[in-house]
Enzyme design. Structure first.
Site, PDB file in Angstrom:
ATOM      1  N   LYS A  32       0.975  -1.143  -0.312  1.00  0.00           N
ATOM      2  CA  LYS A  32       0.102   0.264   0.009  1.00  0.00           C
ATOM      3  C   LYS A  32       0.854   1.248   0.211  1.00  0.00           C
ATOM      4  O   LYS A  32       1.341   1.634   0.950  1.00  0.00           O
ATOM      5  CB  LYS A  32      -1.108  -0.050   1.784  1.00  0.00           C
ATOM      6  CG  LYS A  32      -1.935   1.347   1.138  1.00  0.00           C
ATOM      7  CD  LYS A  32      -2.810   0.319   2.859  1.00  0.00           C
ATOM      8  CE  LYS A  32      -2.539   1.681   3.488  1.00  0.00           C
ATOM      9  NZ  LYS A  32      -2.771   2.588   3.952  1.00  0.00           N
ATOM     10  N   ASP A  65     -14.375  13.894  -5.494  1.00  0.00           N
ATOM     11  CA  ASP A  65     -14.397  15.020  -6.276  1.00  0.00           C
ATOM     12  C   ASP A  65     -15.273  14.210  -6.881  1.00  0.00           C
ATOM     13  O   ASP A  65     -16.119  13.516  -7.061  1.00  0.00           O
ATOM     14  CB  ASP A  65     -13.114  15.366  -6.287  1.00  0.00           C
ATOM     15  CG  ASP A  65     -13.320  16.931  -6.509  1.00  0.00           C
ATOM     16  OD1 ASP A  65     -13.972  17.402  -7.633  1.00  0.00           O
ATOM     17  OD2 ASP A  65     -11.859  17.637  -7.120  1.00  0.00           O
ATOM     18  N   THR A 115     -11.610   5.786  10.457  1.00  0.00           N
ATOM     19  CA  THR A 115     -11.505   5.494  11.803  1.00  0.00           C
ATOM     20  C   THR A 115     -11.235   6.127  12.532  1.00  0.00           C
ATOM     21  O   THR A 115     -11.521   6.345  14.763  1.00  0.00           O
ATOM     22  CB  THR A 115     -10.789   4.150  12.110  1.00  0.00           C
ATOM     23  OG1 THR A 115      -9.748   3.889  12.001  1.00  0.00           O
ATOM     24  CG2 THR A 115     -11.747   2.567  11.909  1.00  0.00           C
ATOM     25  N   ARG A 207       2.672  -0.829  10.644  1.00  0.00           N
ATOM     26  CA  ARG A 207       4.137  -0.837  11.666  1.00  0.00           C
ATOM     27  C   ARG A 207       4.612  -1.881  12.896  1.00  0.00           C
ATOM     28  O   ARG A 207       6.353  -2.422  12.740  1.00  0.00           O
ATOM     29  CB  ARG A 207       3.658   0.191  12.686  1.00  0.00           C
ATOM     30  CG  ARG A 207       3.864   1.763  12.254  1.00  0.00           C
ATOM     31  CD  ARG A 207       3.629   3.142  13.223  1.00  0.00           C
ATOM     32  NE  ARG A 207       2.280   2.746  12.771  1.00  0.00           N
ATOM     33  CZ  ARG A 207       1.121   3.252  14.262  1.00  0.00           C
ATOM     34  NH1 ARG A 207       1.400   4.336  15.208  1.00  0.00           N
ATOM     35  NH2 ARG A 207      -0.090   3.281  13.831  1.00  0.00           N
TER      36      ARG A 207
HETATM   37  O1  C5P Z   1       0.999   1.188  11.311  1.00  0.00           O
HETATM   38  P1  C5P Z   1      -0.601   0.574  10.749  1.00  0.00           P
HETATM   39  O2  C5P Z   1      -0.698  -0.738  11.318  1.00  0.00           O
HETATM   40  O3  C5P Z   1      -1.156   1.584  12.160  1.00  0.00           O
HETATM   41  O4  C5P Z   1      -0.635   1.211   9.844  1.00  0.00           O
HETATM   42  C1  C5P Z   1      -2.041   1.160   8.992  1.00  0.00           C
HETATM   43  C2  C5P Z   1      -2.093   1.801   7.704  1.00  0.00           C
HETATM   44  O5  C5P Z   1      -3.538   1.889   7.407  1.00  0.00           O
HETATM   45  C3  C5P Z   1      -1.399   3.193   7.939  1.00  0.00           C
HETATM   46  O6  C5P Z   1      -1.591   3.112   6.184  1.00  0.00           O
HETATM   47  C4  C5P Z   1      -3.221   4.126   7.698  1.00  0.00           C
HETATM   48  O7  C5P Z   1      -2.619   5.676   6.960  1.00  0.00           O
HETATM   49  C5  C5P Z   1      -4.154   3.216   7.449  1.00  0.00           C
HETATM   50  N1  C5P Z   1      -5.332   3.103   8.128  1.00  0.00           N
HETATM   51  C6  C5P Z   1      -5.313   2.996   9.310  1.00  0.00           C
HETATM   52  N2  C5P Z   1      -6.871   3.935   9.670  1.00  0.00           N
HETATM   53  C7  C5P Z   1      -7.692   3.359   9.105  1.00  0.00           C
HETATM   54  C8  C5P Z   1      -7.285   4.463   7.137  1.00  0.00           C
HETATM   55  C9  C5P Z   1      -6.813   3.929   7.956  1.00  0.00           C
HETATM   56  O8  C5P Z   1      -5.055   2.940  10.449  1.00  0.00           O
HETATM   57  N3  C5P Z   1      -9.192   3.986   9.439  1.00  0.00           N
END
Ligand code: C5P
Length: 233
Positions: A32, A65, A115, A207
């Site tokens: 992603k 958009d 979220t 992460r």
């Molecule tokens: O590092 P982590 O596992 O928290 O990464 C989750 C990814 O999913 C990040 O790129 C974050 O921006 C994305 N994301 C999220 N919650 C959402 C939508 C997207 O954590 N509701």
């Protein structure tokens, strides 16, 4: 073996991005790349990262958009052949159809309710329902309009699966492996296995895998392997 993991490649450094995807390629199904990456490095940057892996591409631009503009923006990334391209479901059915029409080989992926928004944020924006029914409604709007995938919270997966049936791909961030629940800013988490049992096809993980990079490439590869095994076994 590859697990249904979407690796969130959240780094400002393109060489780091390349090394992350190369090191985790054996365990990761999809990478992603988000808006920040795209604005910093453009289509050429996306291509150079994709060249390091055979994983699918999830281009997380969250377009929102008028239909004509979204169609043109989707066409502008067509050379990248993204497997998934995100749009905000709240842009409406015509906008989603415009994106799907512009990229027939891509799963236009509708983001339901971020979220990061609390229930009171939703009231302030003007939503009449709470997050869960709002997310279900947006998914029910997005799929007939042409969305092939939906992004939602793990807590919404089961209800959205019931609402949209089996053909739509459900993708959920906010998952944490068992060993790491509650260790960072993700609060309302589920384990990857539970999210998949609830009906998700893919889990987005950043992460918990990428932080292993501080201990080197092998540690990163092993962390991805371990989390993949937790999902597959
Ligand atoms: O590092 P982590 O596992 O928290 O990464 C989750 C990814 O999913 C990040 O790129 C974050 O921006 C994305 N994301 C999220 N919650 C959402 C939508 C997207 O954590 N509701």
């Amino acid at each position: 073996m590859k697990a249904p993991i979407v690796l969130a490649v959240d780094t400002k450094d393109i060489d780091t991005a390349k090394r992350w995807v190369a090191a985790t390629s054996e365990s990761i199904s999809v990478i992603k790349l988000g808006l920040e990456f795209f604005l910093n490095f453009g289509a050429e940057g996306v291509k150079s990262v994709c060249a390091e892996t055979d994983a699918d591409l999830f281009l997380d631009l969250k377009l929102h958009d008028i239909p004509n503009t979204v169609s043109a923006a989707a066409t502008a990334v067509s050379s990248l052949q993204p497997d998934f391209l995100t749009v905000h479901a709240a842009g409406g059915a015509s906008m989603i159809s415009a994106a799907a029409g512009a990229l027939p080989s891509t799963r236009v992926t509708a983001v339901t309710i971020l979220t990061s928004l609390s229930e009171s944020d939703l009231v302030n924006i003007g939503f009449k329902d709470q997050a869960l029914p709002s997310a279900v409604r947006l998914a029910e709007l997005a799929v007939p309009a042409g969305a092939g995938a939906i992004v939602c919270s793990p807590l919404e997966v089961a209800a959205i699966r019931d609402a949209v049936g089996l053909e739509t791909i459900l993708i959920t961030p906010g998952v944490r492996p068992m060993s790491e629940a509650g260790s960072d800013d993700q609060k309302r988490t589920m384990t990857p296995r539970d999210a998949i049992s609830a009906g998700a096809n893919y889990v987005v993980i950043g992460r918990p895998i990428t932080q292993a990079w501080k201990d080197g490439e092998i540690a990163l590869r092993d962390k991805a392997r371990a989390i993949a095994a937790e999902i597959l076994n």
